[in-house]
Write an enzyme that holds these catalytic residues in place. Structure first.
Site, mmCIF file in Angstrom:
data_model
loop_
_atom_site.group_PDB
_atom_site.id
_atom_site.type_symbol
_atom_site.label_atom_id
_atom_site.label_comp_id
_atom_site.label_asym_id
_atom_site.label_seq_id
_atom_site.Cartn_x
_atom_site.Cartn_y
_atom_site.Cartn_z
ATOM 1 N N GLU A 168 18.848 -35.158 -1.870
ATOM 2 C CA GLU A 168 17.640 -34.960 -1.078
ATOM 3 C C GLU A 168 17.799 -35.637 0.285
ATOM 4 O O GLU A 168 18.081 -34.993 1.261
ATOM 5 C CB GLU A 168 16.434 -35.499 -1.853
ATOM 6 C CG GLU A 168 15.133 -35.047 -1.258
ATOM 7 C CD GLU A 168 14.015 -34.963 -2.278
ATOM 8 O OE1 GLU A 168 14.262 -35.118 -3.474
ATOM 9 O OE2 GLU A 168 12.870 -34.734 -1.848
ATOM 10 N N GLU A 179 10.639 -45.197 -6.385
ATOM 11 C CA GLU A 179 9.824 -44.036 -5.998
ATOM 12 C C GLU A 179 8.535 -43.966 -6.800
ATOM 13 O O GLU A 179 7.476 -43.627 -6.293
ATOM 14 C CB GLU A 179 10.632 -42.754 -6.243
ATOM 15 C CG GLU A 179 9.875 -41.480 -5.963
ATOM 16 C CD GLU A 179 10.760 -40.252 -6.113
ATOM 17 O OE1 GLU A 179 11.749 -40.330 -6.865
ATOM 18 O OE2 GLU A 179 10.468 -39.223 -5.473
HETATM 19 C C1 BGC Z 1 10.422 -36.939 -1.912
HETATM 20 C C2 BGC Z 1 9.252 -37.684 -1.380
HETATM 21 C C3 BGC Z 1 8.415 -36.711 -0.624
HETATM 22 C C4 BGC Z 1 7.921 -35.733 -1.649
HETATM 23 C C5 BGC Z 1 6.926 -34.744 -1.216
HETATM 24 C C6 BGC Z 1 9.940 -35.912 -2.863
HETATM 25 O O1 BGC Z 1 10.941 -35.184 -3.418
HETATM 26 O O2 BGC Z 1 11.362 -37.776 -2.486
HETATM 27 O O3 BGC Z 1 9.370 -38.950 -1.069
HETATM 28 O O4 BGC Z 1 7.480 -37.257 0.208
HETATM 29 O O5 BGC Z 1 8.985 -35.081 -2.291
HETATM 30 O O6 BGC Z 1 6.201 -34.398 -2.297
#
Ligand code: BGC
Length: 940
Positions: A521, A794
């Site tokens: 990501e 997270e």
């Molecule tokens: C990310 C986040 C992001 C989010 C949005 C995720 O996959 O890691 O930090 O803001 O998606 O929903």
């Protein structure tokens, strides 16, 4: 969230403005001539920056902005005038002459973003400069040390070379090597290498790497812009034969990034290089050498694949020994292909990604399930790579897999198979694997060039003998922003939380502000950045990174027709209509970064250029939200994910949108006023008021409950200041009630979490805020700390209480969004708050609580060091503060009118440079100018 919207903050701001006026009127000698006074011997200017960087190698502009700080230990110091000189050589500058520009003595307090105003500067040239100041008594101070800046390539037409590379065969992406030999006829006095790549690159001259940057040229939307770098390579060149070369990797250009949803090779198929070497001879002549089809190229080298996500594969047997030195036989190499590029080639505006630290493993062991396989524990989760040091046979292959955590069973069942192995389930499709094949020649050292990983553990397969600790060394990589903040308290768990926040910043400030450094990501998620920016700007000088670089990316990413902003910047929306992910534009709390980040940067760094540069983009964005609103309530065309990752405590999405709409229009009104756009300011203020009113009507019931409830439904409107005064008390009581109903625990997601503590502490519930911060059981900020986290997670339960990990594949152990709590810690525990942009007026008001007995916070602000250190005993409270020159501070110590307050051992009201203001809300308040002060409160 905002600096001066709190009830208490608002009052302080007003007082502070009055105090500044008084102090300036009387020359900081508020209580008579014997107070304040002459500059101390140590007074000078320091901290010289150009375009927000120290000695930048490419300003990219011929009217660069110059800033400095006054440094003085004396009290009540401020600059009354300055003189800047700019010279064409260090020698001329050292004589005190500005042969290029001498501003003369300018009576002014300005020390930030003073625009170069001399005769036209030349591109591709280095200038030397220094500054001297006059203090508040018009005393002339010493010159600063010399600083410099290089203008670099300013206009596209200065690029003379061609983009060169090799057309790659699909599915095989070895790194191209490019080289050229050349002869220099004279002694070199100066040489600059301007270079960039579509892909990532490293340049070498006569066997040495140019510069220390990693993963250059960094991540931009290559369809629109690529950054170039400038290196001073004078010391690498010599009269006679020389060789120059470049190596290319995939990077963000042809490689994977952002979600791996079919985004491979989205910008182009072939990495390519553009370089221009400008050589100045001692006899005053110069020549320029550029990339073109006279270079030689091969892809038959040691690097057979590079990928940010998957890692690098390197076969040392195929090393091209001597390729970057003169005399190498390149007869087997071919002619490079040339490519064209239609985007802008722009000077890099932020600090480069570099290795800032090396880490030794704290431990290593043999895998429980795979004999001969070793796991190294570096003791810290971070972004970067490792250096492998190894001996072995030619052809032997060592495979390094990187992981943030060990198997969930680790520590519970040490005897069980795989119990002490790495866990890679949360990396999704990212292989995070570097593969090295030995050449079999003594000790071999391998550092991958074109990849990075997010990890704490490294699994090494293929070692021929038991390793030692120096087999693996961690190399920490980050955008090298200068550190500005430190923070410690008497509570070790809070200190570890602070450390985790700092490490997550380092791991995710990586050319763009990313969400995470480990899985497939690593994207510039806009909400993550806006939520964390108030904390980040305490910890590092993020102006160049977020303001100059990323906001440019933001403008590049904006929908030019509608003003909408994407969720990820740089956007990966390159093939509209082909990928569902990209159908919708930015969500509430995400896209709003276009307003919030400039606002935070303006508040923290005091420069209004971030407003003017983004003004149109911000106004266009607000138009896009307004276009989606009916009667001030945004509709479906303003999208919402909601309070991302909340714990079963959903918040009404339209309510979130309305809150943000009111909030960002309020911020826009302030920013418009700051740059003299009074009419816009008025319009935005009226719009914000209308949205707040609509919010009140739609979402606040007569009994004070808001919308469908949720902790965020109360915390967010409270912290963003969109509730009427009359509704704040019932909202905070509702928030307390909801917390109590949840066993005192939070249940908020990304958008609500940063608001929780301010909502409580700014509305009369400081102890409750501390209670929440200091909870150690799940869910809480300290729960991850108690189970050994070294970065922010997270999710509140990225690792669950039973030790297992989230089964969803979206579980990062290095995401800074919940680290947004750092802002509250700085503002409340250390008590450092800006009352006006740039901390020109500030308040130091620690708010002890939660059983903490001491704390210290420091902030290297744009005016210099701000420090707040307090300690509390049963009978006394001490507060030592440092206030930088050119600023005034309101210092608040807990106590009432009866307590005795001393400063430096004398009654505070009699102390030099200290003026007692009043006693308000349990605080004795004093006004001070610059200097260090030590207050003691003894309860009577
Ligand atoms: C990310 C986040 C992001 C989010 C949005 C995720 O996959 O890691 O930090 O803001 O998606 O929903």
């Amino acid at each position: 969230m905002k600096e001066k919207k709190t009830f208490r903050g608002l009052k302080l701001y007003k007082v502070s403005m009055v105090v500044l006026a008084v102090l300036l009127a009387v020359g900081f000698t508020a209580c008579g001539d014997d107070k304040g006074g002459a500059s101390s011997d140590t007074t000078v200017a320091t901290g010289l920056t150009v375009e927000h960087r120290v000695n930048p190698m490419s300003t990219g502009t011929l009217t660069p902005r110059l800033s400095w700080k006054m440094k003085s230990e004396g009290r009540g110091q401020y600059q009354s005038a300055y003189r800047v000189i700019v010279a064409s050589s260090e020698y001329i500058l050292s004589g005190g002459a500005g042969d290029v520009w001498d501003s003369g003595k300018i009576p002014s307090v300005q020390s930030l973003d003073v625009k170069y105003a001399g005769p036209a500067l030349e591109p591709q040239k280095t200038y030397y400069w220094k500054v001297k100041l006059w203090d508040q008594n018009d005393m002339e101070l010493d010159w600063t040390d010399a600083a410099y800046f290089h203008t670099g390539i300013v206009d596209q037409s200065e690029w003379q070379g061609q983009w060169i590379g090799l057309v790659q065969v699909p599915d095989v992406y070895p790194s191209p090597y490019l080289r050229k030999e050349f002869s220099l006829s004279g002694e070199v006095s100066r040489a600059y290498l301007y270079c960039t790549a579509l892909g990532v690159y490293e340049m070498y001259i006569n066997g040495e790497k140019a510069g220390k940057d990693e993963m250059a040229p960094g991540f931009t939307d290559y369809n629109k812009r690529v950054q170039y770098q400038t290196y001073d390579v004078t010391s690498l060149l010599k009269k006679g034969d020389n060789a120059i070369g470049g190596i290319l990797g995939a990077g963000w250009y042809t490689g994977e990034h952002a979600m791996n949803l079919g985004h491979l090779r989205v910008y182009g198929d072939n990495p390519c290089l553009l370089a221009q070497l400008k050589i100045e001879y001692k006899d005053g002549t110069s020549e320029t050498m550029v990339t073109d089809s006279t270079w030689k190229a091969t892809a038959d080298g040691p690097i057979s694949s590079t990928s940010n996500f998957d890692g690098e594969t390197y076969d040392a047997r195929k090393e091209l020994t001597g390729w970057d030195k003169p005399g190498y036989d390149d007869s087997a190499w071919g002619t490079p292909s040339t490519f064209s590029y239609s985007g802008a080639i722009a000077a890099q505006k932020d600090q480069p990604v570099q290795v800032i630290k090396e880490i030794e493993p704290v431990d290593f062991w043999e895998s429980g399930s795979k004999p001969g396989v070793y796991i190294f524990d570096l003791g810290q989760n971070f972004a970067g790579k490792v250096r492998l040091k190894i001996k072995g046979e030619a052809g032997q292959t060592v495979t390094l897999r990187h992981a943030e955590v060990l198997q969930p069973s680790y520590g519970k069942d040490p005897a069980g198979a795989a119990a002490n192995d790495i866990y890679v389930g949360n990396l999704r499709t990212a292989d995070a694997t570097d593969i090295y094949t030995l050449k079999g020649e003594g000790t071999e050292v391998y550092v991958p060039r074109f990849t990075y990983h997010g990890f704490r553990y490294v699994e090494a397969t293929g070692l021929s003998s038991s390793p030692s600790k120096d087999t693996i060394t961690g190399l920490v990589m980050t955008t090298n922003t200068p550190v500005t903040g430190t923070f410690t308290t008497s509570n070790e768990l809070v200190n570890q939380l602070q450390s985790n926040i700092e490490w997550s910043l380092r791991s995710n400030f990586f050319s763009v502000p990313t969400d995470c450094p480990q899985r497939d990501e690593r994207a510039g998620w806009t909400a993550d950045a806006q939520l964390f920016s108030p904390t980040a700007t305490y910890l590092v000088d993020a102006y160049a990174f977020l303001g100059d670089k990323w906001m440019q990316d933001m403008r590049d990413a904006q929908n030019s027709e509608t003003g909408e902003i994407p969720n990820i910047v740089p956007d990966t929306n390159l093939t509209p209509g082909t990928n569902e992910w990209n159908v919708k534009w930015g969500r509430v709390g995400w896209a709003d970064a276009v307003i919030i980040v400039p606002y935070v940067l303006w508040q923290r760094y005091g420069q209004t250029d971030v407003i003017t540069e983004n003004y149109q983009a911000m106004m266009d964005y607000i138009d896009s939200v307004s276009a989606a609103a009916v009667d001030y309530i945004p509709g479906d065309n303003y999208y919402a994910w909601g309070d991302h990752l909340n714990l079963d405590d959903e918040t009404d999405k339209t309510m979130l949108k309305t809150t943000y709409y009111a909030y960002v229009t309020g911020l826009m009104s302030e920013m418009a006023a700051a740059v003299g756009e009074e009419a816009d300011s008025q319009t935005m203020s009226e719009l914000s008021a209308a949205v707040k009113n609509a919010f009140g009507q739609h979402y606040v019931a007569p009994d004070g409950t808001i919308s469908t409830g949720s902790q965020t439904a109360y915390a967010l409107p409270l912290a963003t200041g969109i509730l009427d005064e009359s509704r704040r008390q019932s909202a905070v009581l509702n928030l307390k009630f909801r917390l109590a109903n949840n066993g005192g625990h939070l249940s908020t997601g990304f958008l609500g979490t940063p608001c929780l503590l301010p909502a409580l502490s700014d509305n009369g519930y400081l102890e409750e805020a501390y209670d929440l911060l200091l909870l150690e059981d799940y869910p809480s900020w300290l729960y991850p700390v108690t189970v050994g986290a070294t970065t922010m997670w997270e999710r509140w339960d990225s690792r669950k209480e039973d030790g297992s990990y989230q089964t969803t594949d979206m579980t990062s152990f290095n995401h800074y969004a919940y680290g947004a709590v750092g802002d509250w810690m700085y503002r409340n525990i250390a008590g450092i708050r800006a009352d006006s942009p740039g901390f020109r007026e500030l308040t130091i008001m620690p708010r002890p609580g939660g059983g903490l007995t001491s704390a210290k916070g420091t902030l290297e602000s744009v005016y210099g060091l701000i420090s707040s250190e307090w300690a509390e005993t049963a009978s006394s409270f001490t507060l030592s503060v440092t206030v930088p020159p050119n600023t005034t501070a309101t210092v608040c110590v807990p106590g009432d009118g009866n307590d005795s307050v001393t400063e430096g051992g004398v009654p505070a009201a009699d102390s030099e440079g200290v003026t007692e203001l009043d006693a308000v809300d349990g605080y004795r308040r004093f006004s001070v100018g610059s200097g260090s002060y030590s207050f003691t409160v003894v309860s009577q």
